[in-house]
Structure formats: structure tokens, C-alpha cells
Write a protein that holds these residues in place. Sequence first.
Motif, PDB file in Angstrom:
ATOM      1  N   CYS B 233       0.840  -1.200   0.000  1.00  0.00           N
ATOM      2  CA  CYS B 233       0.000   0.000   0.000  1.00  0.00           C
ATOM      3  C   CYS B 233       0.878   1.254   0.000  1.00  0.00           C
ATOM      4  N   MET B 234       1.929   1.236   0.836  1.00  0.00           N
ATOM      5  CA  MET B 234       2.803   2.410   0.922  1.00  0.00           C
ATOM      6  C   MET B 234       3.667   2.548  -0.325  1.00  0.00           C
ATOM      7  N   ALA B 235       4.108   1.398  -0.878  1.00  0.00           N
ATOM      8  CA  ALA B 235       4.922   1.449  -2.092  1.00  0.00           C
ATOM      9  C   ALA B 235       4.105   2.017  -3.247  1.00  0.00           C
ATOM     10  N   GLU B 236       2.835   1.632  -3.308  1.00  0.00           N
ATOM     11  CA  GLU B 236       1.979   2.168  -4.374  1.00  0.00           C
ATOM     12  C   GLU B 236       1.749   3.663  -4.183  1.00  0.00           C
ATOM     13  N   ALA B 237       1.658   4.084  -2.922  1.00  0.00           N
ATOM     14  CA  ALA B 237       1.516   5.511  -2.650  1.00  0.00           C
ATOM     15  C   ALA B 237       2.751   6.266  -3.141  1.00  0.00           C
ATOM     16  N   ILE B 238       3.934   5.662  -2.885  1.00  0.00           N
ATOM     17  CA  ILE B 238       5.177   6.298  -3.351  1.00  0.00           C
ATOM     18  C   ILE B 238       5.169   6.395  -4.873  1.00  0.00           C
ATOM     19  N   ARG B 239       4.767   5.297  -5.523  1.00  0.00           N
ATOM     20  CA  ARG B 239       4.729   5.278  -6.983  1.00  0.00           C
ATOM     21  C   ARG B 239       3.830   6.407  -7.504  1.00  0.00           C
ATOM     22  N   ASP B 240       2.659   6.542  -6.888  1.00  0.00           N
ATOM     23  CA  ASP B 240       1.733   7.608  -7.273  1.00  0.00           C
ATOM     24  C   ASP B 240       2.348   8.982  -7.055  1.00  0.00           C
ATOM     25  N   TYR B 241       2.987   9.121  -5.900  1.00  0.00           N
ATOM     26  CA  TYR B 241       3.548  10.411  -5.532  1.00  0.00           C
ATOM     27  C   TYR B 241       4.645  10.807  -6.514  1.00  0.00           C
ATOM     28  N   VAL B 242       5.500   9.832  -6.848  1.00  0.00           N
ATOM     29  CA  VAL B 242       6.590  10.110  -7.778  1.00  0.00           C
ATOM     30  C   VAL B 242       6.014  10.502  -9.136  1.00  0.00           C
ATOM     31  N   GLU B 243       4.965   9.808  -9.559  1.00  0.00           N
ATOM     32  CA  GLU B 243       4.334  10.127 -10.837  1.00  0.00           C
ATOM     33  C   GLU B 243       3.780  11.549 -10.845  1.00  0.00           C
ATOM     34  N   GLN B 244       3.198  11.944  -9.707  1.00  0.00           N
ATOM     35  CA  GLN B 244       2.535  13.245  -9.675  1.00  0.00           C
ATOM     36  C   GLN B 244       3.494  14.404  -9.436  1.00  0.00           C
ATOM     37  N   THR B 245       4.609  14.149  -8.752  1.00  0.00           N
ATOM     38  CA  THR B 245       5.473  15.265  -8.368  1.00  0.00           C
ATOM     39  C   THR B 245       6.895  15.153  -8.892  1.00  0.00           C
ATOM     40  N   GLY B 246       7.320  13.935  -9.264  1.00  0.00           N
ATOM     41  CA  GLY B 246       8.697  13.750  -9.692  1.00  0.00           C
ATOM     42  C   GLY B 246       9.682  13.670  -8.542  1.00  0.00           C
ATOM     43  N   GLU B 247       9.208  13.815  -7.292  1.00  0.00           N
ATOM     44  CA  GLU B 247      10.124  13.727  -6.139  1.00  0.00           C
ATOM     45  C   GLU B 247      10.310  12.270  -5.727  1.00  0.00           C
ATOM     46  N   ILE B 248      11.549  11.929  -5.376  1.00  0.00           N
ATOM     47  CA  ILE B 248      11.856  10.556  -4.971  1.00  0.00           C
ATOM     48  C   ILE B 248      11.670  10.418  -3.464  1.00  0.00           C
ATOM     49  N   VAL B 249      10.926   9.410  -3.056  1.00  0.00           N
ATOM     50  CA  VAL B 249      10.758   9.118  -1.633  1.00  0.00           C
ATOM     51  C   VAL B 249      11.079   7.643  -1.414  1.00  0.00           C
ATOM     52  N   GLY B 250      11.735   7.335  -0.295  1.00  0.00           N
ATOM     53  CA  GLY B 250      12.101   5.956   0.012  1.00  0.00           C
ATOM     54  C   GLY B 250      11.086   5.295   0.931  1.00  0.00           C
ATOM     55  N   LEU B 251      11.222   3.965   1.044  1.00  0.00           N
ATOM     56  CA  LEU B 251      10.318   3.206   1.918  1.00  0.00           C
ATOM     57  C   LEU B 251      11.148   2.440   2.937  1.00  0.00           C
ATOM     58  N   LYS B 252      10.714   2.509   4.192  1.00  0.00           N
ATOM     59  CA  LYS B 252      11.359   1.676   5.217  1.00  0.00           C
ATOM     60  C   LYS B 252      10.303   0.802   5.853  1.00  0.00           C
ATOM     61  N   VAL B 253      10.537  -0.497   5.806  1.00  0.00           N
ATOM     62  CA  VAL B 253       9.644  -1.423   6.494  1.00  0.00           C
ATOM     63  C   VAL B 253      10.327  -1.813   7.801  1.00  0.00           C
ATOM     64  N   ALA B 254       9.542  -1.890   8.863  1.00  0.00           N
ATOM     65  CA  ALA B 254      10.147  -2.167  10.166  1.00  0.00           C
ATOM     66  C   ALA B 254       9.175  -2.930  11.046  1.00  0.00           C
ATOM     67  N   GLY B 255       9.753  -3.729  11.915  1.00  0.00           N
ATOM     68  CA  GLY B 255       8.923  -4.439  12.884  1.00  0.00           C
ATOM     69  C   GLY B 255       8.493  -5.800  12.365  1.00  0.00           C
ATOM     70  N   GLY B 256       8.948  -6.857  13.029  1.00  0.00           N
ATOM     71  CA  GLY B 256       8.464  -8.197  12.701  1.00  0.00           C
ATOM     72  C   GLY B 256       9.146  -8.854  11.517  1.00  0.00           C
ATOM     73  N   ILE B 257      10.175  -8.204  10.925  1.00  0.00           N
ATOM     74  CA  ILE B 257      10.874  -8.847   9.809  1.00  0.00           C
ATOM     75  C   ILE B 257      12.103  -9.529  10.378  1.00  0.00           C
ATOM     76  N   ARG B 258      12.010 -10.849  10.530  1.00  0.00           N
ATOM     77  CA  ARG B 258      13.040 -11.569  11.276  1.00  0.00           C
ATOM     78  C   ARG B 258      13.775 -12.593  10.427  1.00  0.00           C
ATOM     79  N   THR B 259      13.181 -13.006   9.309  1.00  0.00           N
ATOM     80  CA  THR B 259      13.804 -14.095   8.568  1.00  0.00           C
ATOM     81  C   THR B 259      14.266 -13.617   7.199  1.00  0.00           C
ATOM     82  N   ALA B 260      15.291 -14.322   6.699  1.00  0.00           N
ATOM     83  CA  ALA B 260      15.833 -14.014   5.378  1.00  0.00           C
ATOM     84  C   ALA B 260      14.736 -14.146   4.323  1.00  0.00           C
ATOM     85  N   LYS B 261      13.874 -15.119   4.523  1.00  0.00           N
ATOM     86  CA  LYS B 261      12.805 -15.361   3.562  1.00  0.00           C
ATOM     87  C   LYS B 261      11.883 -14.143   3.468  1.00  0.00           C
TER      88      LYS B 261
END
Lengths: 281, 316
Positions: B233-261
Motif C-alpha cells: 500500500c505504501m509502495a503504491e503511494a510512493i509510486r503515485d507520488y513520484v508520478e505526480q510530483t517527480g520527487e523521490i521518496v524511500g520506503l522503510k519497512v520495520a517491525g516483525g521482519i526476522r527471517t531471510a525469507k
Amino acid sequence: MGERLDIQKTYKLFIGGAFPRSESGRTTEVVAADGSFVANVAKASRKDLRDAVKAARGAQSDWAGRTAYNRGQILYRMAEVMEGRRSQFEVELVTCGSSAADAAAELDEAIDLWVWYAGWCDKFQQVVGTVNPVAGPFFNFTVPEPTGVVGVVAPEQPSLAGLIARLAPVLVSGNTAVVIPSEVAPLSAISLSETIATSDVPGGVINMLTGPKLDLLPWLLGHLDVNAVDLTGAPTDLDPAVLDEAVGNVKRVIRRDPADRGPYAITDFCEMKTIWHPIGR
Amino acid sequence: MTSELDPIASPSGFTPRSTGGIGLWVTPVDEVAIEARARTFTTRSIKKTSKRAALELAISCIDLTTLEGMDTPGRVSALCRKAITPDPADPSLPSTAAVCVYPSMVPSAAAFTAGSSVRVASVAGAFPSGMSSLEVRLADIRDAVAAGADEIDIVIGRGDFFTGRYGRVFDDIVAAKEACGPAHLKVILETGELGTYDQIRRASMLAMAAGADFIKTSTGKVARNATMPIALCMAEAIRDYVEQTGEIVGLKVAGGIRTAKQAWHYLVLINETLGPDWLTPDRFRIGASSLLNDALLAIRKLDTGRYSGPDYVSID
């Protein structure tokens, strides 16, 4: 009214207290003594083995941390619950080739083994532990501790009593186990898993992987998070290269006569810890 | 002036500074479709060589995190050493992107990472609740930057957000961005508390429009953490935002990511949503602590052909 349809049981693995199918989706056919089809049994892959070791490792500190008395209670509970389901076990042993009399005798022995090792839980430490005379002001004593996660390759026959004879002593001291049961007669091992799941044994303490021993053995012996392997049920002409896999983490490799009972079957899977406690003033 | 935006009348329109007052449109999210799409990322077959490359990439994107009340300079020193050289037995492995600590640990972290590529990220702004006055939160941010933080993680005011005071949330982020100065700003939405994908999408747009360099899923301090659909959902928001403004924004996922998989599931998600341009530590981060050990074990399995265990990596 038509005839009632058969309800066939799906024989699955037992990992971390749950009954998953193999992640590979593979199964093996089990045939009766007369060659007729009995069941499809899950064929564990190396990834199932990895998951089972992970579950066993996760359960180990809790199991070892319980009182010896409590472990004894739980092993005794295994005997109680098996006794209530003995007819099912007998049918499965007969299906896999035993005579009715042999099956009944094997059940007696299997259930008695739980009781026998339940009793050892809070006693073997007193038999094998020592107070050591030392030339210094120290109270010096040696106590057994569980080695950790143990792989148990169960004998092909007797498929049920043999498995329990090798599994129970592993559990007594607080190890957790990944068991590869008999290939020719795996049905009773899977039913044993159902007994384990309903006998207060915490999830992950015993994990059961049905499948070809020779496929799983290199991964079990090479697994760095397995502390010991019981090869009693492995082929005696095992490729030395496979055995060498156990060297990597100085894994303890045990082979015993399945009929051996007693404290040494327990201490096979113990580390002896010696404590030097200063005394005097 | 952004605060003049009537928060109730136009709940879904935000005005990024760069577009000179042209509003952004926040599209509604199809809950069923986004969850179905997110599930597909977990079913890709990844071959061995790609797996190793993915694991190295994942490591290089990690913000190695310790956010405990019992943190000490000693613990932070161990964390920094691990961030710089994740596996002393294999110096070819990349360093993590950053270490992430509480503000009081920033001086230690800055000292221990000096001379390395590892950046120092600090949570700030009354983390993890954000429930302090703006002055206190801004002072917290300035303090962390002055102590040497390269990146600042703040959390949005959910109280204001839920009561429709979008303008205030927006202005707070703008003020935080100013307080950061040269430091990068990551804005935590605390998605576990936002409730719906529409809210997550709206908060994402708002944070990006207000000047966030990164948007981040969670603090890791509440029960519900990052999930694949939320990240999508957030990545799609970034994609939309970049399309509309041309500004680059990054995504950080956090919490509960424990495995390589899990980590390579997220990499697949980013690659297939935002494209390979986002597969760099400048645009994608994973906030985690135990993930690094699992990635190291997975790499060892690939290298040696044997499964390894927690006895063979350092304790977090």
C-alpha cells in the motif's frame, strides 16, 4: 441409503506441535505385508528437517528448564494416553506385518518403556552424578546436563517399541528430538505423534519426520544446530562420507542395541558438567 | 500555506510544496485486491545465485536497530561493530545501511561508526508515541542531529490524524524536516494503529507531501507491525507520488521482519512495485535486529551446503 464412504487418514509429519504435510508436497506409499496399498505417508524433505530442528531448538530450553519431576510426569502421561489408544496401535502394527500376539506384546513393551524412563527422570542424576575428592579447598561435583537437540534414527523393527526405546532416554535429561521413524512401518510412529500432541508434551520437544532415511541422514548429520545423532536405526553400511558430515560441529554419534535400557542410554545424550565450589573460610 | 487546507472539507487532498500549490489526489485502496497482490510476492521461485545476491542486498538495506530502555554504550558498540562487519568470517559481505538507536545513544553510535559507511539513524520526536508538544519534539530532533545523527525517524501524531487535523500533522512534519537540517527524515506512520489501507495511503501521501525523505511502516513498539499488504500500500503511494510530483521518496519497512525469507519477499515487492531503482539503501530500508543473524545463517547455508544454527552467530 448408500454405503458409507471410507474416511482415510492423511498421515502427515509432526513439527513444532503441528501436523504439516511435507513442504515438498511429496508422499511415499506404504504397503501391507501382503503388498496391498495401505496409505500415502508424507515424505519429509531437507527443508522439513530444517524446520523440525528449528522447532526442536526453540523448545529445548523450556523442556530442559522444567523440573525433572515434571518431565517424569509428562513421560508417564504418554504411557497413560497410549494405553487408551492401544487398539489403534495394534491394528497399525498388524497392518504393517506383525501377528496379533506380537503386536500386543510390542504395545506392552512400548508403554512400559515410557513408564520405565518416566521413573528415571529424577533419578539418573543421582546414579551418574558424582562428588569428587579433590586436593584443595573445593566442593567438587559432577552433574549431567542435556546436550541439546538430538536426531533419533529409529530402528526399522520393532517399529514402535524400538522408536520409544531410543526416543524416551533422549527426552529424560531435557533434550529435544527430531525423529526419523521406521521406513517400512511408519504408521504407528505417526499415530504416536497424535498421542504426543495430546499428552502435555510441549510442541517442538518431539518432531517426527517420515521419509527415506538415506535422503535425510546427510542433512541431519551435517546440521550444525544438532548436538547428537542416534544412528541405532540407520543402515550399518552407511557411506563413511555421510558419517563425516557429523564432524563439522563435533557432533556426538551414538549407536546402541535397541534393547539396551538404563542410565547409560540416557547419559549417551548428556554432557557432564563439573563444578568447583570454594569451601572454607 | 498548507495549514490553511481545510482538513475536514478535503480529507484526501494534500499540497506538496514542490508542486506550487497543486493538490495531490489520494486514490482509494481495494482491500481484497491489495492483499491478494501482496500474497503473490511470496510465491516467487528464487534460485541460489539470486538468493545470495538478494541476501547481500537485504543486508546492505538493514537499519540495524536497538531500541531498548536498557541500551548502553557497550551494547551500541557491539551493534555498530556488527553493522560494519556483519560476519567477521566473511569480510566480503556488505555493511548494513545504518544503525538505529535512541537519541541518548547517538554520540556512542557516531563514535563507533566513524570512518565506516554505516550511517547513524536516531528515533526522535517523543518516539514511539509522538505524544509531546511540538517544541519538545523539535528539540529532541535538533538534539539528535547535533549529536551526530545522519537520519531521524519520527512518528506522526495519530491523535491529530484520527481527529482529522491533517493540517497540523502536515505542519508538524514540515517543522520536523526543518529541524533535521542536513539529516534525512523518515516518517513513521505506525500503520498498525491506522486501521485501514485508505488511512495508510492518506497518511503516506500526507507525509511525503510534507517533505519526508522516507516513509516507514511502524515503530516496532505496537502489536501490529509491518505486513506485506501494508508495505505494498505504501509502495503504491510512493509510486503515485513520484508520478505526480517527480520527487523521490524511500520506503522503510520495520517491525516483525526476522527471517531471510521475509526479507526477499519484501525485495520482490519493491522490485515489482517501484522497480529496480528502489533496490538500494538510498531508497529502501529494513528496520530489524534479528534479521541480520538469519540472513548470515542463510548465506552460510548457501556457501557450505550445511544448515547452521544460532550458536554460530553473535548474540543480539
